[in-house]
Scaffold this active site. Structure first.
Site, PDB file in Angstrom:
ATOM      1  N   GLU A 280     156.310  18.917  10.027  1.00 28.29           N
ATOM      2  CA  GLU A 280     157.283  19.646   9.215  1.00 28.29           C
ATOM      3  C   GLU A 280     158.352  18.703   8.677  1.00 28.29           C
ATOM      4  O   GLU A 280     158.793  18.827   7.532  1.00 28.29           O
ATOM      5  CB  GLU A 280     157.919  20.757  10.061  1.00 28.29           C
ATOM      6  CG  GLU A 280     158.510  21.900   9.258  1.00 28.29           C
ATOM      7  CD  GLU A 280     158.838  23.098  10.147  1.00 28.29           C
ATOM      8  OE1 GLU A 280     157.915  23.869  10.450  1.00 28.29           O
ATOM      9  OE2 GLU A 280     159.997  23.254  10.563  1.00 28.29           O
ATOM     10  N   CYS A 307     157.742  28.624  12.300  1.00 30.46           N
ATOM     11  CA  CYS A 307     157.269  28.789  13.683  1.00 30.46           C
ATOM     12  C   CYS A 307     157.284  30.229  14.153  1.00 30.46           C
ATOM     13  O   CYS A 307     156.609  30.571  15.102  1.00 30.46           O
ATOM     14  CB  CYS A 307     158.121  28.012  14.680  1.00 30.46           C
ATOM     15  SG  CYS A 307     158.760  26.511  14.056  1.00 30.46           S
ATOM     16  N   SER A 327     157.523  26.303   5.016  1.00 32.24           N
ATOM     17  CA  SER A 327     156.719  25.162   5.432  1.00 32.24           C
ATOM     18  C   SER A 327     155.276  25.614   5.632  1.00 32.24           C
ATOM     19  O   SER A 327     155.016  26.700   6.150  1.00 32.24           O
ATOM     20  CB  SER A 327     157.269  24.605   6.747  1.00 32.24           C
ATOM     21  OG  SER A 327     156.289  23.798   7.366  1.00 32.24           O
ATOM     22  N   LYS A 366     153.268  36.936  18.099  1.00 31.81           N
ATOM     23  CA  LYS A 366     152.250  35.901  18.270  1.00 31.81           C
ATOM     24  C   LYS A 366     150.860  36.519  18.421  1.00 31.81           C
ATOM     25  O   LYS A 366     149.859  35.896  18.116  1.00 31.81           O
ATOM     26  CB  LYS A 366     152.555  35.041  19.499  1.00 31.81           C
ATOM     27  CG  LYS A 366     153.769  34.136  19.329  1.00 31.81           C
ATOM     28  CD  LYS A 366     153.447  32.898  18.541  1.00 31.81           C
ATOM     29  CE  LYS A 366     154.714  32.093  18.250  1.00 31.81           C
ATOM     30  NZ  LYS A 366     154.501  31.128  17.167  1.00 31.81           N
ATOM     31  N   GLU A 369     149.839  37.025  14.986  1.00 27.89           N
ATOM     32  CA  GLU A 369     149.586  35.722  14.343  1.00 27.89           C
ATOM     33  C   GLU A 369     148.211  35.186  14.718  1.00 27.89           C
ATOM     34  O   GLU A 369     147.463  34.701  13.863  1.00 27.89           O
ATOM     35  CB  GLU A 369     150.676  34.727  14.771  1.00 27.89           C
ATOM     36  CG  GLU A 369     150.573  33.389  14.078  1.00 27.89           C
ATOM     37  CD  GLU A 369     151.563  32.373  14.636  1.00 27.89           C
ATOM     38  OE1 GLU A 369     151.719  32.302  15.873  1.00 27.89           O
ATOM     39  OE2 GLU A 369     152.178  31.652  13.847  1.00 27.89           O
ATOM     40  N   CYS A 523     163.555  32.416  20.338  1.00 24.87           N
ATOM     41  CA  CYS A 523     162.442  32.860  21.186  1.00 24.87           C
ATOM     42  C   CYS A 523     162.893  33.299  22.575  1.00 24.87           C
ATOM     43  O   CYS A 523     162.256  34.131  23.214  1.00 24.87           O
ATOM     44  CB  CYS A 523     161.428  31.748  21.336  1.00 24.87           C
ATOM     45  SG  CYS A 523     160.844  31.139  19.759  1.00 24.87           S
TER      46      CYS A 523
END
Lengths: 593, 386
Positions: A280, A307, A327, A366, A369, A523
């Protein structure tokens, strides 16, 4: 200051204090269900009612500010009767199949009904009159309306804390329910899967989709090589669900527990967090070069981090015109998955078909994801199963492991090394700090000009934070950045992310690099972390994360020896051909409801 | 012949020239206007009966450049239909009342929140508003009235739910305090009055506070518009002096066989025949927003109660537990007792629940369900059970 008495004891508090807060100062706990420290006042469950001497109606302690000379009773006959009625009423429309409920033992309604010794229901059972189906369409969140007590904590979380508005109140009276746009499933609406609603749901109405059986099946299958990866924030939250206080770092115990559970390899998502910084960071510098040297008008700046999968889905829905700014780096979880079934498999000479990757995440997004169709660059599903910090704690209990007594252990090798820069990914501002530690050094050849490498301006809990670093005496390769003030902004919680992106859109803020974490606190306050959550708990977890960083020998991502080895032996260079194939991804515009 | 003690009054529907009254108001100081309303003893005609002058005074004392006047025209209480008639017959008097209030508290913007079912009034109101705004311009008083329509929810007649609805959100009552005069519409000081109340403030300016105060009783000054329905040969709208007993009312409006009068709609009280004589219609006895429903002996009070509870179970906003679940429990509860699935004693549990709803519900709706329930169950227990 306002003076009042509560149960005959005098107390003096600031004007505007609620009766609930004043009572806490005197160590009187008033039960609450709709109230949550993170959210605005609702005053709708009515379980916190108290009596004011001389008053006709009872007062909701959570919603009523104190007044001079008030005489409050928190446990009078009137209060007890009303409170018990409220709990009984809630139970009468609640699917109280507690033994089969995922939240059994951790349900606030269950605790209250126990506290108030609600035995046989005096009221009629209303639940059977209603036709409920459990919404299991989302890979992240399960919604069971039969367990909902309509406290609206989730709605306020989704609306105010996250600015997403996927959850709303629909209909009125007996038909009132917590719903979504046109009552679509959670998988079909603007939900970002952040799971903040789960963290605040007092009952089992909103829980994560759990994949524990699948994980156990893999572990107990001798043919399968099961690889675990653990996210940075798990190690500062897990202890809370296993008998320890908030803020205790349990990295070593966690590794030890995972090994006892039977994972064949216990590796670290922190390793790919370091890798993310290199990819990144290089991407950012490349974009800056295109903009500043090549004067390419097409280059998308500011660049944002990628992220946080909640953030990704949010921007896909709400600011799709800014997708080129995100990104292209996959999140550390997905980089890990892709490498586990290629680089790791090669090195260990294991057929990637036989590898099952399980990630332990503080996050419910997640899960979504890992299911995205793009996330199959190894030729397989890169990450097979995602379980939350809470689910891991459950596995530890199921396996009968006494967590507090465990000896500390170390991550396995090859993808187990990490730097302090990777650890702080778990806190809001952490990715930014890690990126600056590396980027500044690449550009100038010197360490970042902050004491102990701690870039304090990007730390903390303010919703949107800005910082800048002046680039001076750059090395030759990056001399075009000489004198540039590198400007960054950090936002956590999607309401603040929206605020920041709107400011960018309106031209009110000019920055080069933006870090966004979907969850409040980053997080460490993720939707998969132990319940309860509040500001105090999140601050303790953050302190633990920064403490872990300070205790590591390597604190800069570009010094992670395993990452350097990975580039030398496998990837070549950041943004190289192989990186593009395995570590980068793309996004898509989604509908806005 | 016995004198009929029910006095008809003609204030609300009296045709007047609002311009003259407003000219008078423009000459008076805001304090003087407020004082005249306080002196008149006028209380809110929506049913809750808060002293109107005091409400204006509270709003006037708030220091804020932005204040609002809201006319509550979300007439939804079962059995009331007088605001519809007022808005249909004398809309300019309602506007004038709002303008007087705006002068009193220092507001520049007003809203009329009209019940969705009264949509047919919109063209007429908009037409008359044009004239009104012309008048305001001519008088040099910067006051604009906007019209907003409800969508059929009973709860939006509750003042803070009404604000939420105007602001574009779901109509759910807010916590109080803060009260509207401090933080109301758009969180600004707001004076919210019923349609009828506003018209009375006009008539108080016209005839003086004393003219109004002389009528009625100590706690219930002046007159009031009643919506009379049910078993009566004279259903309709009547403006009557306050202070009469239910007995006097029944003698005037009953069909000779009246066994109960529901005063104040579903949220009000049921007065049985044995209490007609002792019960005053007004704030010292049973208050009403105007709804007067008469029931004769052919009616089953179980059906009456069932109808009300069915209404509440549907019209509760669903936000707070006592109201949302309580209404359903009361409804299903009397059904279960009627069918013999629950014992007679269960009625006592329900009466206790109704008492809890009265003190623990978040807003006036939930708090008033217990009124109808307890007064019908107490007086007509046999009809509920058998």
């Amino acid at each position: 200051m306002v003076k009042l008495s509560i149960n005959g004891l005098l107390v003096e508090v600031q004007e505007g204090t609620t009766i609930l807060e004043a009572a806490r100062q005197l160590n009187f706990r008033i039960p609450v269900l709709c109230h949550h420290d993170d959210l605005c006042v609702a005053g709708n469950c009515r379980v916190c009612v108290v009596e004011q001497l001389g008053g006709k109606a009872l007062l909701a302690a959570c919603a009523t500010p104190v007044a001079e000379g008030m005489q409050i009773l928190t446990n009078s006959l009137k209060v007890r009767t009303a409170r018990k009625h409220v709990i009984e009423l809630l139970l009468s429309e609640h699917n109280a199949d507690c033994t089969k409920c995922y939240k059994n033992g951790q349900c606030e309604l269950q605790n209250l009904s126990n506290e108030f010794s609600v035995g046989d229901h005096i009221f009629l059972d209303l639940i059977h009159h209603k036709d409920y189906t459990i919404d299991r369409y989302s890979p992240s969140i399960q919604k069971d309306d039969s367990k909902c007590i309509r406290c609206q904590r989730c709605v306020r979380t989704c609306e105010q804390l996250q600015g997403v508005n996927a959850l709303c109140v629909a209909h009125k009276g007996e038909a009132q329910k917590i719903s979504t746009f046109y009552d679509h499933s959670m998988a079909e609406v603007i939900c970002t899967n952040c799971g903040q609603c789960i963290n605040r749901c007092p009952t089992g109405a909103l829980v994560e989709r759990t994949y524990l059986d699948e994980v156990w099946d893999a572990i107990l299958d001798p043919e399968v090589h099961v690889v675990a990866q653990t996210a940075p924030a798990v190690r500062v939250g897990l202890g809370e669900d296993l008998g320890l206080e908030p803020g205790e770092r349990v990295t070593g115990k966690m590794v030890s527990a995972l090994k006892r559970l039977g994972f064949d390899a216990v590796l670290d998502t922190d390793f790919t967090a370091d890798l993310t910084i290199l990819e990144e960071g290089t991407e950012l510098l490349t974009r800056l070069k295109k903009a500043l040297v090549e004067k390419d008008p097409e280059v998308a700046l500011p660049m944002t981090t990628s992220c946080s999968p909640g953030w990704i889905k949010f921007i896909e829905h709400t600011f799709p015109e800014y997708l080129p700014n995100v990104s292209t780096c996959k999140s550390p979880q997905q980089m890990f998955g892709a490498l586990a079934k290629t680089y790791y498999a090669n090195d260990r000479e294991i057929d990637p078909k036989k590898i099952v990757t399980v990630s332990i995440m503080p996050c419910t997004a997640k899960k979504y994801e890992a299911d995205r169709p793009e996330m199959r660059s190894s030729g397989f599903k890169d990450v097979d199963y995602v379980i939350t910090t809470r689910e891991l704690a459950r596995m530890v209990r199921q396996a009968g492991i006494d967590f507090t007594m465990l000896k500390e252990d170390k991550f396995d090798r090859l993808m187990g090394d990490s730097s302090g820069a990777a650890v702080i990914f778990g806190a809001t501002g952490g990715v930014m700090e890690a990126a600056l530690r590396t980027a500044y050094e690449i550009i100038t050849g010197r360490e970042v000009p902050f004491e102990n490498l701690n870039i304090t301006p990007v730390r903390g809990f303010e919703g949107v934070r800005q910082a800048s670093v002046l680039l001076e005496d750059c090395v030759e390769e990056w001399s075009f950045l000489e004198g540039v003030e590198l400007k960054c902004a950090v936002a956590h919680g999607l309401s603040y992310a929206r605020e920041l992106m709107q400011a960018v859109k309106d031209g009110k803020i000019e920055v080069h690099f933006i870090e966004v974490m979907a969850c409040p606190g980053g997080c460490l306050g993720g939707g998969g972390q132990p319940i309860p959550t509040n500001q105090e708990i999140r601050e303790k977890r953050a302190a633990a994360i920064y403490d872990e960083d300070m205790h590591l020998a390597i604190r800069k991502s570009h010094e992670n020896p395993e990452v350097l080895k990975l580039y030398k032996n496998f990837l070549g260079e950041p943004l190289g051909h192989k990186s593009h194939e395995l570590l980068h991804t793309h996004y898509k515009e989604r509908e806005r409801y | 012949m016995k004198k009929i003690p029910v006095h008809r009054v003609d204030l609300i529907f009296e045709k007047i020239t609002c311009k003259e009254i407003f000219e008078k108001v423009m000459e008076a100081k805001p304090d003087e206007i407020i004082q005249s309303v306080i002196d008149s003893g006028l209380k809110g005609r929506g049913g809750a009966g808060f002293p109107t002058g005091l409400k204006w005074q509270f709003a006037a004392r708030e220091k804020n450049d932005e204040k609002y006047i809201v006319c509550n025209a979300d007439e939804g209480e079962p059995g009331t239909f007088k605001d519809r008639e007022i808005l249909d017959m004398v809309p300019e008097k309602v506007f004038c009342g709002m303008a007087i209030a705006s002068r009193a508290i220092g507001a520049k913007i007003g809203y009329i929140y009209l019940r969705g079912e009264y949509k047919f009034l919109v063209p007429k109101l908009e037409e008359r508003l044009k004239d009104f705004h012309g008048l305001m311009k001519k008088m040099g008083h910067p006051f604009t009235i906007h019209l907003r329509l409800g969508s059929g929810a009973y709860i939006c007649g509750e003042e803070s739910a009404l604000f939420e609805s105007i602001e574009g959100r779901r109509g759910e009552p807010r916590n109080k305090p803060p009260y509207p005069t401090k933080e109301g519409l758009f969180n600004k000081p707001t004076c919210i009055n019923n349609v009828e109340t506003l018209v009375y403030t006009v008539m108080i300016q016209k005839y003086g506070a004393m003219h109004f105060k002389e009528m009625g009783t100590k706690d219930s000054r002046g007159s009031k518009v009643f919506s009379v329905s049910g078993d009566t040969p004279k259903a309709g709208i009547f403006e009557l002096e306050l202070g009469m007993s239910v007995k006097e009312f029944v003698e005037e409006f009953g069909d000779g066989d009246t066994k109960a009068v529901q005063v104040g709609g579903a949220a009000g009280f049921c007065v049985p025949r044995k209490r007609f004589d002792e019960t005053i219609i007004g704030f010292e006895g049973v208050p009403t927003g105007g709804s007067m429903k008469l029931f004769n002996s052919s009616r089953s009070m179980y059906n009456v109660l069932h109808n009300y509870l069915d209404f509440f179970a549907e019209e509760s906003c669903g936000q707070c537990t006592p109201c949302r679940v309580g209404c359903q429990q009361l409804l299903k509860g009397i059904e279960a007792v009627k069918k013999g699935e629950k014992s007679i004693k269960y009625l006592d549990e329900l009466v206790k629940l109704a008492a809890t709803m009265k003190i623990a519900a978040k807003c006036g709706l939930g708090q008033s369900v217990g009124n109808a329930f307890s007064s019908i169950v107490d007086n007509f227990k046999e009809e509920i059970i058998y």
